[in-house]
Design a protein around this motif. Structure first.
Motif, PDB file in Angstrom:
ATOM      1  N   THR A  48       0.829  -1.209   0.000  1.00 37.47           N
ATOM      2  CA  THR A  48       0.000   0.000   0.000  1.00 37.47           C
ATOM      3  C   THR A  48       0.860   1.254   0.000  1.00 37.47           C
ATOM      4  N   TRP A  49       1.916   1.283   0.848  1.00 41.96           N
ATOM      5  CA  TRP A  49       2.777   2.463   0.904  1.00 41.96           C
ATOM      6  C   TRP A  49       3.563   2.644  -0.388  1.00 41.96           C
ATOM      7  N   SER A  50       3.996   1.557  -0.987  1.00 45.75           N
ATOM      8  CA  SER A  50       4.740   1.679  -2.246  1.00 45.75           C
ATOM      9  C   SER A  50       3.863   2.241  -3.350  1.00 45.75           C
ATOM     10  N   LYS A  51       2.593   1.894  -3.346  1.00 45.43           N
ATOM     11  CA  LYS A  51       1.673   2.450  -4.343  1.00 45.43           C
ATOM     12  C   LYS A  51       1.443   3.938  -4.110  1.00 45.43           C
ATOM     13  N   LEU A  52       1.358   4.325  -2.840  1.00 43.96           N
ATOM     14  CA  LEU A  52       1.161   5.744  -2.549  1.00 43.96           C
ATOM     15  C   LEU A  52       2.391   6.563  -2.923  1.00 43.96           C
ATOM     16  N   PHE A  53       3.584   6.011  -2.721  1.00 47.58           N
ATOM     17  CA  PHE A  53       4.809   6.736  -3.059  1.00 47.58           C
ATOM     18  C   PHE A  53       4.909   7.008  -4.555  1.00 47.58           C
ATOM     19  N   LEU A  54       4.269   6.222  -5.362  1.00 45.22           N
ATOM     20  CA  LEU A  54       4.311   6.448  -6.804  1.00 45.22           C
ATOM     21  C   LEU A  54       3.631   7.750  -7.212  1.00 45.22           C
ATOM     22  N   PHE A  55       2.706   8.238  -6.384  1.00 43.62           N
ATOM     23  CA  PHE A  55       1.976   9.470  -6.718  1.00 43.62           C
ATOM     24  C   PHE A  55       2.640  10.726  -6.138  1.00 43.62           C
ATOM     25  N   ILE A  56       3.683  10.567  -5.340  1.00 41.91           N
ATOM     26  CA  ILE A  56       4.348  11.733  -4.742  1.00 41.91           C
ATOM     27  C   ILE A  56       5.010  12.623  -5.800  1.00 41.91           C
ATOM     28  N   PRO A  57       5.763  12.082  -6.789  1.00 50.04           N
ATOM     29  CA  PRO A  57       6.345  12.978  -7.807  1.00 50.04           C
ATOM     30  C   PRO A  57       5.305  13.793  -8.550  1.00 50.04           C
ATOM     31  N   GLY A  58       4.153  13.187  -8.855  1.00 47.95           N
ATOM     32  CA  GLY A  58       3.100  13.937  -9.534  1.00 47.95           C
ATOM     33  C   GLY A  58       2.563  15.065  -8.677  1.00 47.95           C
ATOM     34  N   ALA A  59       2.415  14.820  -7.358  1.00 50.11           N
ATOM     35  CA  ALA A  59       1.921  15.876  -6.464  1.00 50.11           C
ATOM     36  C   ALA A  59       2.939  17.009  -6.335  1.00 50.11           C
ATOM     37  N   ILE A  60       4.230  16.659  -6.270  1.00 48.08           N
ATOM     38  CA  ILE A  60       5.266  17.690  -6.138  1.00 48.08           C
ATOM     39  C   ILE A  60       5.333  18.560  -7.383  1.00 48.08           C
ATOM     40  N   THR A  61       5.348  17.954  -8.555  1.00 48.57           N
ATOM     41  CA  THR A  61       5.416  18.737  -9.791  1.00 48.57           C
ATOM     42  C   THR A  61       4.149  19.574  -9.994  1.00 48.57           C
ATOM     43  N   PHE A  62       2.999  19.054  -9.557  1.00 46.90           N
ATOM     44  CA  PHE A  62       1.770  19.844  -9.642  1.00 46.90           C
ATOM     45  C   PHE A  62       1.860  21.075  -8.728  1.00 46.90           C
ATOM     46  N   GLY A  63       2.435  20.899  -7.526  1.00 52.10           N
ATOM     47  CA  GLY A  63       2.614  22.043  -6.627  1.00 52.10           C
ATOM     48  C   GLY A  63       3.577  23.073  -7.190  1.00 52.10           C
ATOM     49  N   LEU A  64       4.645  22.610  -7.851  1.00 50.35           N
ATOM     50  CA  LEU A  64       5.589  23.555  -8.458  1.00 50.35           C
ATOM     51  C   LEU A  64       4.935  24.344  -9.585  1.00 50.35           C
ATOM     52  N   GLY A  65       4.094  23.687 -10.362  1.00 50.79           N
ATOM     53  CA  GLY A  65       3.389  24.405 -11.421  1.00 50.79           C
ATOM     54  C   GLY A  65       2.433  25.448 -10.876  1.00 50.79           C
ATOM     55  N   THR A  66       1.730  25.098  -9.787  1.00 53.33           N
ATOM     56  CA  THR A  66       0.827  26.064  -9.156  1.00 53.33           C
ATOM     57  C   THR A  66       1.607  27.238  -8.568  1.00 53.33           C
ATOM     58  N   TRP A  67       2.778  26.941  -7.991  1.00 53.61           N
ATOM     59  CA  TRP A  67       3.612  28.010  -7.428  1.00 53.61           C
ATOM     60  C   TRP A  67       4.069  28.976  -8.516  1.00 53.61           C
ATOM     61  N   GLN A  68       4.371  28.476  -9.705  1.00 52.16           N
ATOM     62  CA  GLN A  68       4.782  29.349 -10.806  1.00 52.16           C
ATOM     63  C   GLN A  68       3.642  30.252 -11.268  1.00 52.16           C
ATOM     64  N   ILE A  69       2.398  29.799 -11.103  1.00 57.15           N
ATOM     65  CA  ILE A  69       1.264  30.664 -11.442  1.00 57.15           C
ATOM     66  C   ILE A  69       1.245  31.884 -10.537  1.00 57.15           C
ATOM     67  N   PHE A  70       1.446  31.678  -9.228  1.00 51.29           N
ATOM     68  CA  PHE A  70       1.488  32.807  -8.295  1.00 51.29           C
ATOM     69  C   PHE A  70       2.707  33.687  -8.557  1.00 51.29           C
ATOM     70  N   ARG A  71       3.837  33.081  -8.916  1.00 50.86           N
ATOM     71  CA  ARG A  71       5.028  33.872  -9.239  1.00 50.86           C
ATOM     72  C   ARG A  71       4.770  34.751 -10.459  1.00 50.86           C
ATOM     73  N   ARG A  72       4.069  34.228 -11.432  1.00 52.50           N
ATOM     74  CA  ARG A  72       3.767  35.001 -12.633  1.00 52.50           C
ATOM     75  C   ARG A  72       2.869  36.190 -12.301  1.00 52.50           C
ATOM     76  N   GLN A  73       1.881  35.988 -11.449  1.00 50.81           N
ATOM     77  CA  GLN A  73       1.005  37.094 -11.060  1.00 50.81           C
ATOM     78  C   GLN A  73       1.784  38.174 -10.302  1.00 50.81           C
ATOM     79  N   ASP A  74       2.669  37.755  -9.413  1.00 49.56           N
ATOM     80  CA  ASP A  74       3.485  38.738  -8.683  1.00 49.56           C
ATOM     81  C   ASP A  74       4.405  39.505  -9.629  1.00 49.56           C
ATOM     82  N   LYS A  75       4.950  38.824 -10.629  1.00 54.27           N
ATOM     83  CA  LYS A  75       5.851  39.499 -11.565  1.00 54.27           C
ATOM     84  C   LYS A  75       5.093  40.511 -12.420  1.00 54.27           C
ATOM     85  N   ILE A  76       3.866  40.180 -12.799  1.00 57.60           N
ATOM     86  CA  ILE A  76       3.062  41.131 -13.577  1.00 57.60           C
ATOM     87  C   ILE A  76       2.773  42.380 -12.739  1.00 57.60           C
TER      88      ILE A  76
END
Length: 329
Positions: A48-76
């Motif tokens: 069960t834990w090994s299956k959950l760990f497979l989704f961690i990279p997707g969650a991290i990259t999704f968070g980085l993409g969302t963070w770049q959206i806020f960075r773009r708004q601040d830069k504008i």
């Protein structure tokens, strides 16, 4: 009909029906997790834990993409703020120096100055690359003190530091060599013993020569610049070495101290929309170059697409890995 009813009654009496509880069926077909051996329980937890760990990279990259959206708004918002500040009328340098207002709150405000450049105290910060006609060339920012003009009420009353723009390496070397050769050309050997007949003539010639040396050629200039602050270097930029005259980034208090000026000296960047063909250097920044940052909003949008695409890819791979495979018959 009578025979059929007799047979039905006989079956109910001889072979009674036995109902099995539903819980018993479940227990016999699929044993409960608590009744499994400890070894099997541990294997299920690990799976069960090994299956959950497979989704961690997707969650991290999704968070980085969302963070770049806020960075773009601040830069504008930052670019809009700088653009609105530059649209205001230029201030007088004397008003800024005389006021107690912090220069940090006046950053990116235009200022108008009049004075004389002290060329001998120029400092070169770099190297800084610049693309000219598609060719990248290394150069330096030349920062020169602007000193007051005596007897002119419109002149600045306190010296300020002016970033006059970018110059190529050859221009800097030529300027430094010209200042190093001046004392050698102007020095003349003097004799310790002088005759009475020539002492008066020598005294007059030396006095007249000293006056010519100490009175520089005063060329007043009017500068329109933008108030700026010190740069924030990255971890890869070396530290400044004032003793060796090596400056890698703009540190206003240190530059002012090297020029013999107060620590809170005003620092501006000269701006110009036109280049003089007769004197192309230094090259000043225009409004577009002045508001630019190392990462523009379009760059952040590219990062958003990159991170979200990567998140979708690794998430699909994780789903395919967790999805049970059909057994072949």
């Amino acid at each position: 009909m009578a025979a059929a009813s007799i047979c039905r009654n006989f079956r109910q009496r001889v072979i009674p029906s036995k109902r099995i509880p539903h819980s018993s069926l479940l227990s016999t077909s699929a044993p409960a997790f608590s009744t499994l051996p400890l070894r099997d329980q541990e294997e299920i937890r690990r799976s069960t834990w090994s299956k959950l760990f497979l989704f961690i990279p997707g969650a991290i990259t999704f968070g980085l993409g969302t963070w770049q959206i806020f960075r773009r708004q601040d830069k504008i918002k930052l670019l809009d703020y700088r653009q609105s500040r530059l649209a205001n009328e230029p201030l007088k340098a004397n008003e800024i120096v005389a006021s107690t207002q912090s220069t940090d709150s006046l950053e990116f405000r235009k200022v108008q100055c009049k004075g004389v450049f002290d060329e001998k105290k120029s400092i070169y910060v770099g190297p800084r690359s610049r693309s000219i006609s598609g060719v990248t060339e290394n150069g330096y920012y030349v920062i020169t003190p602007l000193i007051p003009l005596p007897g002119d009420p419109e002149s600045i009353q306190s010296p300020i530091l002016v970033n006059r723009g970018w110059v190529p390496r050859s221009w800097r070397d030529k300027a430094l060599n010209s200042f190093e050769d001046e004392p050698q050309n102007s020095s003349t050997p003097t004799s310790t013993e002088e005759s009475p007949t020539t002492s008066w003539w020598r005294f007059g010639s030396v006095k007249r020569k000293d006056l010519e040396e100490h009175v520089p050629s005063v060329i007043p200039v009017e500068v329109i610049g933008v108030i700026r602050g010190s740069e924030k270097p990255s971890n890869f930029v070396p530290s400044n070495d004032p003793n060796a005259a090596q400056w890698f980034y703009v540190d206003v208090p240190a530059l002012a101290d090297a020029c013999g000026l107060p620590e809170r000296t005003l620092y501006i960047e000269e701006i110009s929309e036109h280049v003089n063909p007769r004197s192309p250097y230094p090259i000043q920044k225009d409004h577009h170059m002045l508001i630019q940052t190392s990462r523009m909003p379009q760059d952040h949008l590219n990062y958003v697409l990159t991170w979200y695409t990567l998140s979708a890819a690794v998430t699909i791979m994780a789903i395919q890995r967790v999805k049970p495979r059909r057994s072949r018959r």
